[in-house]
Design a protein around this motif. Structure first.
Motif, PDB file in Angstrom:
ATOM      1  N   ILE A 210       0.833  -1.212   0.000  1.00 56.24           N
ATOM      2  CA  ILE A 210       0.000   0.000   0.000  1.00 56.24           C
ATOM      3  C   ILE A 210       0.864   1.256   0.000  1.00 56.24           C
ATOM      4  N   GLY A 211       1.960   1.231   0.776  1.00 56.20           N
ATOM      5  CA  GLY A 211       2.868   2.369   0.787  1.00 56.20           C
ATOM      6  C   GLY A 211       3.473   2.632  -0.584  1.00 56.20           C
ATOM      7  N   MET A 212       3.810   1.557  -1.297  1.00 54.06           N
ATOM      8  CA  MET A 212       4.355   1.724  -2.638  1.00 54.06           C
ATOM      9  C   MET A 212       3.295   2.220  -3.609  1.00 54.06           C
ATOM     10  N   ILE A 213       2.070   1.771  -3.443  1.00 52.64           N
ATOM     11  CA  ILE A 213       0.976   2.270  -4.289  1.00 52.64           C
ATOM     12  C   ILE A 213       0.801   3.768  -4.086  1.00 52.64           C
ATOM     13  N   ASP A 214       0.800   4.204  -2.840  1.00 53.58           N
ATOM     14  CA  ASP A 214       0.629   5.634  -2.538  1.00 53.58           C
ATOM     15  C   ASP A 214       1.735   6.476  -3.171  1.00 53.58           C
ATOM     16  N   LYS A 215       2.953   5.931  -3.192  1.00 50.36           N
ATOM     17  CA  LYS A 215       4.075   6.692  -3.740  1.00 50.36           C
ATOM     18  C   LYS A 215       4.098   6.669  -5.271  1.00 50.36           C
ATOM     19  N   GLN A 216       3.813   5.500  -5.869  1.00 54.65           N
ATOM     20  CA  GLN A 216       4.004   5.329  -7.304  1.00 54.65           C
ATOM     21  C   GLN A 216       2.766   5.636  -8.143  1.00 54.65           C
ATOM     22  N   ILE A 217       1.584   5.522  -7.550  1.00 56.89           N
ATOM     23  CA  ILE A 217       0.367   5.624  -8.351  1.00 56.89           C
ATOM     24  C   ILE A 217      -0.619   6.624  -7.777  1.00 56.89           C
ATOM     25  N   THR A 218      -0.909   6.504  -6.506  1.00 57.33           N
ATOM     26  CA  THR A 218      -1.957   7.166  -5.724  1.00 57.33           C
ATOM     27  C   THR A 218      -3.306   6.495  -5.961  1.00 57.33           C
ATOM     28  N   ALA A 219      -4.081   6.414  -4.899  1.00 63.95           N
ATOM     29  CA  ALA A 219      -5.346   5.683  -4.942  1.00 63.95           C
ATOM     30  C   ALA A 219      -6.316   6.274  -5.949  1.00 63.95           C
ATOM     31  N   ASP A 220      -6.307   7.589  -6.118  1.00 57.18           N
ATOM     32  CA  ASP A 220      -7.313   8.184  -7.003  1.00 57.18           C
ATOM     33  C   ASP A 220      -7.026   7.954  -8.477  1.00 57.18           C
ATOM     34  N   SER A 221      -5.888   7.301  -8.801  1.00 53.58           N
ATOM     35  CA  SER A 221      -5.607   6.891 -10.181  1.00 53.58           C
ATOM     36  C   SER A 221      -5.771   5.391 -10.393  1.00 53.58           C
ATOM     37  N   LEU A 222      -6.080   4.691  -9.315  1.00 50.99           N
ATOM     38  CA  LEU A 222      -6.052   3.232  -9.341  1.00 50.99           C
ATOM     39  C   LEU A 222      -7.458   2.661  -9.524  1.00 50.99           C
ATOM     40  N   ALA A 224      -8.051  -0.840  -9.977  1.00 50.21           N
ATOM     41  CA  ALA A 224      -8.224  -2.165  -9.379  1.00 50.21           C
ATOM     42  C   ALA A 224      -6.923  -2.706  -8.826  1.00 50.21           C
ATOM     43  N   VAL A 225      -7.066  -3.527  -7.816  1.00 52.69           N
ATOM     44  CA  VAL A 225      -6.007  -4.407  -7.322  1.00 52.69           C
ATOM     45  C   VAL A 225      -6.463  -5.824  -7.606  1.00 52.69           C
ATOM     46  N   ILE A 226      -5.641  -6.586  -8.325  1.00 52.13           N
ATOM     47  CA  ILE A 226      -5.980  -7.977  -8.620  1.00 52.13           C
ATOM     48  C   ILE A 226      -4.958  -8.889  -7.971  1.00 52.13           C
ATOM     49  N   VAL A 227      -5.455  -9.932  -7.297  1.00 50.16           N
ATOM     50  CA  VAL A 227      -4.566 -10.833  -6.573  1.00 50.16           C
ATOM     51  C   VAL A 227      -5.172 -12.229  -6.541  1.00 50.16           C
ATOM     52  N   GLU A 228      -4.310 -13.231  -6.658  1.00 51.53           N
ATOM     53  CA  GLU A 228      -4.723 -14.613  -6.441  1.00 51.53           C
ATOM     54  C   GLU A 228      -4.677 -14.878  -4.929  1.00 51.53           C
ATOM     55  N   PRO A 229      -5.790 -15.269  -4.315  1.00 48.74           N
ATOM     56  CA  PRO A 229      -5.768 -15.526  -2.870  1.00 48.74           C
ATOM     57  C   PRO A 229      -4.737 -16.573  -2.465  1.00 48.74           C
ATOM     58  N   ILE A 230      -4.515 -17.559  -3.310  1.00 51.10           N
ATOM     59  CA  ILE A 230      -3.323 -18.417  -3.240  1.00 51.10           C
ATOM     60  C   ILE A 230      -2.745 -18.415  -4.641  1.00 51.10           C
ATOM     61  N   ARG A 252     -11.499  -0.867  -0.326  1.00 46.15           N
ATOM     62  CA  ARG A 252     -12.861  -0.415  -0.013  1.00 46.15           C
ATOM     63  C   ARG A 252     -12.855   1.039   0.454  1.00 46.15           C
ATOM     64  N   GLU A 253     -11.883   1.397   1.269  1.00 48.78           N
ATOM     65  CA  GLU A 253     -11.815   2.768   1.797  1.00 48.78           C
ATOM     66  C   GLU A 253     -11.474   3.785   0.714  1.00 48.78           C
ATOM     67  N   ASN A 254     -10.847   3.328  -0.363  1.00 51.11           N
ATOM     68  CA  ASN A 254     -10.358   4.249  -1.388  1.00 51.11           C
ATOM     69  C   ASN A 254     -11.055   4.119  -2.734  1.00 51.11           C
ATOM     70  N   GLY A 255     -12.167   3.385  -2.777  1.00 56.04           N
ATOM     71  CA  GLY A 255     -12.925   3.258  -4.012  1.00 56.04           C
ATOM     72  C   GLY A 255     -12.204   2.489  -5.097  1.00 56.04           C
ATOM     73  N   VAL A 256     -11.278   1.600  -4.700  1.00 58.49           N
ATOM     74  CA  VAL A 256     -10.522   0.763  -5.645  1.00 58.49           C
ATOM     75  C   VAL A 256     -11.198  -0.600  -5.715  1.00 58.49           C
ATOM     76  N   VAL A 257     -11.363  -1.129  -6.899  1.00 56.79           N
ATOM     77  CA  VAL A 257     -12.012  -2.424  -7.070  1.00 56.79           C
ATOM     78  C   VAL A 257     -11.037  -3.536  -6.676  1.00 56.79           C
ATOM     79  N   PHE A 258     -11.453  -4.377  -5.743  1.00 53.11           N
ATOM     80  CA  PHE A 258     -10.638  -5.503  -5.297  1.00 53.11           C
ATOM     81  C   PHE A 258     -11.080  -6.743  -6.063  1.00 53.11           C
ATOM     82  N   ILE A 259     -10.169  -7.291  -6.894  1.00 56.02           N
ATOM     83  CA  ILE A 259     -10.473  -8.445  -7.743  1.00 56.02           C
ATOM     84  C   ILE A 259      -9.742  -9.666  -7.195  1.00 56.02           C
ATOM     85  N   ALA A 260     -10.483 -10.696  -6.861  1.00 60.16           N
ATOM     86  CA  ALA A 260      -9.891 -11.974  -6.464  1.00 60.16           C
ATOM     87  C   ALA A 260      -9.852 -12.877  -7.692  1.00 60.16           C
TER      88      ALA A 260
END
Length: 450
Positions: A210-222, A224-230, A252-260
Motif C-alpha cells: 500500500i505504501g508503494m501504491i501511494d508513492k508510485q500511483i496514488t489511490a485516485d488513479s487506481l 483495481a487491485v488484482i490478486v490470487e488468494p493463493i 474499499r476505503e479508497n474506491g478501488v475495485v478488489f479483484i480476487a
C-alpha cells in the motif's frame, strides 16, 4: 465425502516404459503438425481417465496429481457431467447467447451469484477462459471507476493474452519477447512467508504494498487491485494471515475495485468454495474458470451489481462465452461438488498430503538432505518448495528431476514457481486415499537421494 464408484480401476499399472511406443509414435506425428511452443508436462497420450487415473494409448495407468491444471476436480469423466454434456449436445451445441439466449446461461449466473462470497446483490457474465475473465474484470473496473491504473503482484500469473501477460510476473516462458504489453499495470511485492524478511507478517506485507501504491500511483488513479488468494503458477504461495483482508479494506476505503483471481483456487480446491473465504474476504469482482465445468471451457466474472451494470449494453460478451454445453457441464459439476461435499474432501486430501510431505521433509533434514525448504498449501492445493541443502536458494533442477522421476514411476506431477523449483500437487478431489498415498510415496521417493 459420499462414496464414489469409479468406472476405471483405481490402480497404477505400467505395462511399458514411459513414454510407451504408441505415445512415441504420436510424438513423432506431433513434431510435424504442432509447434514446439506448445509443451506437455507428461508426454503420454491419454485415451481414458476417471477418478485419480489417466490411461494412455499404450495401456499404462498413471496416477493423476494434476487434474488438467486444477480443472477436473470432480473427475475427468464424472458421470453426471458427461450425461449433462450429452443431453445438451443432443438438443443444440450453440446459438450464441447474444443472438438467441438460453436458460443454461442464466442458471449458471444464478448459481455463481449464490455461491460466491458475500450476500450483496450480484451479476455474472460468462466467458471462455481464465485469461478472458481477467481481461473483462479489468475492463469492468476501469469503466466503473473512470481510472486506468491496475496493481498486480510479484509471482502473479493471470494468463497469456496481452493484458494478462502484463499482469503476469514471470517472463519465461509466458512473456519473453511477446511485448509491448498493455500499459498502466504496476507490480507490488507479494506476501511470501518463506522468503519474506523476519517480522514481515501479512499486515506488514500489505502495508508495504500500500505504501508503494501511494508513492508510485496514488489511490485516485487506481482502478483495481488484482490478486490470487493463493498464487498458482507463481509457486502456490499462501500469503500470510492478514495480507488479503488488509488489502481489501484499503481498496474499499479508497474506491478501488478488489479483484480476487480464483481461476485456479476456486471450486472447492482449497476446502472452501473459494480461497478468499478462508479469511472472510469479500471481493468486489471474482474471476473463475478451470474447475467450474468439469473439463469444459467456461469462465466467469461475478461482481457487485453496481460495477457489473456500469458497463454499457454490448460492452461484455463473446461468440462462445457461456456456451450451452459448457453451461450444462458447469451446473452438473457444481451440483456434484455440493452433493459429494468436495470441500470436505479437499480438506481431507490436504491433511493427508501435508502430513506425509512434512514428515518427509523432517526425515530428509535429519539425514542431512534438507532439500525441502517448505511444504505449504491449503486443501488439495499443495506445494513442495525445493532448495539447495541448508539454504533457501531455489533448486529448479531438482524439481525438474523429481517430476521426471515421478513420471517414470507413473505419477503425473507438475512443477511451477517463479524460480521453477516447486512441485505442485493438484489431485482430483475424487481421488481415493490409497491412490493418493501411493502417489505421495513416489513424490517423496523422487526427492530422496539414491
Amino acid at each position: 465425502m459420499t462414496t464414489i464408484t469409479h468406472r476405471l480401476p483405481q490402480k497404477r499399472h505400467l505395462v511399458t516404459d514411459l513414454p510407451g511406443p504408441r505415445s512415441a509414435e504420436l510424438t513423432e506425428r506431433r513434431r510435424s503438425s504442432v509447434p514446439t511452443a506448445v509443451g506437455s508436462a507428461a508426454p503420454v497420450y491419454a485415451v481414458d481417465a476417471d477418478g485419480g487415473i489417466i490411461v494412455d494409448v499404450d495401456g499404462n495407468s498413471l496416477i493423476d496429481l494434476a487434474s488438467g491444471i486444477a480443472v477436473t476436480g470432480v473427475g475427468a469423466s464424472n458421470p453426471a457431467v458427461a450425461e449433462a454434456v450429452a443431453t445438451q449436445a443432443h438438443h443444440f451445441t450453440h446459438t450464441c447467447f447474444m443472438v438467441s439466449p438460453y436458460e443454461g446461461y442464466v442458471a449458471v449466473a444464478e448459481k455463481l451469484n449464490e455461491i460466491t462470497p458475500g450476500d450483496h446483490d450480484k451479476r455474472t457474465a460468462l466467458f471462455n477462459s481464465g485469461a478472458e475473465a481477467v481481461e473483462n474484470a479489468i475492463k469492468i473496473a476501469r469503466l466503473a471507476t473512470g481510472r486506468s491504473a491496475v496493481v498486480a503482484f510479484d509471482h502473479a500469473y493471470h494468463g497469456r493474452t496481452n493484458l494478462t501477460m502484463a499482469l503476469t510476473a514471470k517472463s519465461i516462458p509466458y512473456k519473453h519477447n511477446f511485448g509491448p504489453f498493455a500499459p498502466e499495470v504496476y507490480r507490488m511485492p507479494m506476501s511470501y512467508p518463506f522468503r519474506d524478511d523476519t517480522g514481515v507478517d501479512g499486515v506488514a506485507a500489505a502495508e508495504r504494498a500500500i505504501g508503494m501504491i501511494d508513492k508510485q500511483i496514488t489511490a485516485d488513479s487506481l482502478a483495481a487491485v488484482i490478486v490470487e488468494p493463493i498464487q498458482g503458477e507463481g509457486g502456490f504461495i499462501v500469503p500470510a494471515p492478514g495480507f488479503l483482508p488488509t488489502l481489501a479494506a484499503w481498496c474499499r476505503e479508497n474506491g478501488v475495485v478488489f479483484i480476487a483471481d480464483e481461476v485456479q483456487s476456486g471450486f472447492c480446491r482449497t476446502g472452501d468454495w473459494f480461497a478468499c473465504e478462508h479469511e472472510g474476504v469479500i471481493p468486489d469482482l471474482i474471476t473463475m474458470a478451470k474447475g467450474i465445468a468439469g473439463g469444459m471451457p467456461l469462465s466467469a466474472v461475478t461482481g457487485r451489481t453496481e460495477l457489473m451494470e456500469a458497463v454499457h449494453p454490448g460492452g461484455l460478451g463473446g461468440t462462445y462465452g457461456g456456451n450451452p454445453v459448457a453451461c450444462a457441464a458447469a451446473l452438473a459439476a457444481i451440483e456434484q461438488m455440493s452433493s459429494l461435499d468436495l470441500n470436505a474432501r479437499a480438506r481431507q486430501i490436504g491433511e493427508i498430503a501435508l502430513a506425509a510431505l512434512s514428515s518427509a521433509a523432517e526425515s530428509l533434514a535429519d539425514q542431512g538432505h534438507g532439500v525441502i525448504g517448505e511444504v505449504r498449501g491449503r486443501g488439495a492445493m499443495v506445494a513442495v518448495e525445493l532448495v539447495k541443502p541448508g539454504t533457501t536458494e531455489p533448486d529448479p533442477e531438482l524439481a525438474k528431476a523429481a517430476a521426471a522421476h515421478a513420471f517414470s514411476r507413473g505419477v503425473v506431477v507438475l512443477t511451477c514457481g517463479t524460480y521453477g523449483n516447486i512441485l505442485r500437487l493438484l489431485p482430483p478431489l475424487v481421488i481415493d486415499d490409497d491412490l493418493l498415498r501411493e502417489a505421495l510415496d513416489i513424490v517423496i521417493e523422487a526427492q530422496t537421494p539414491a
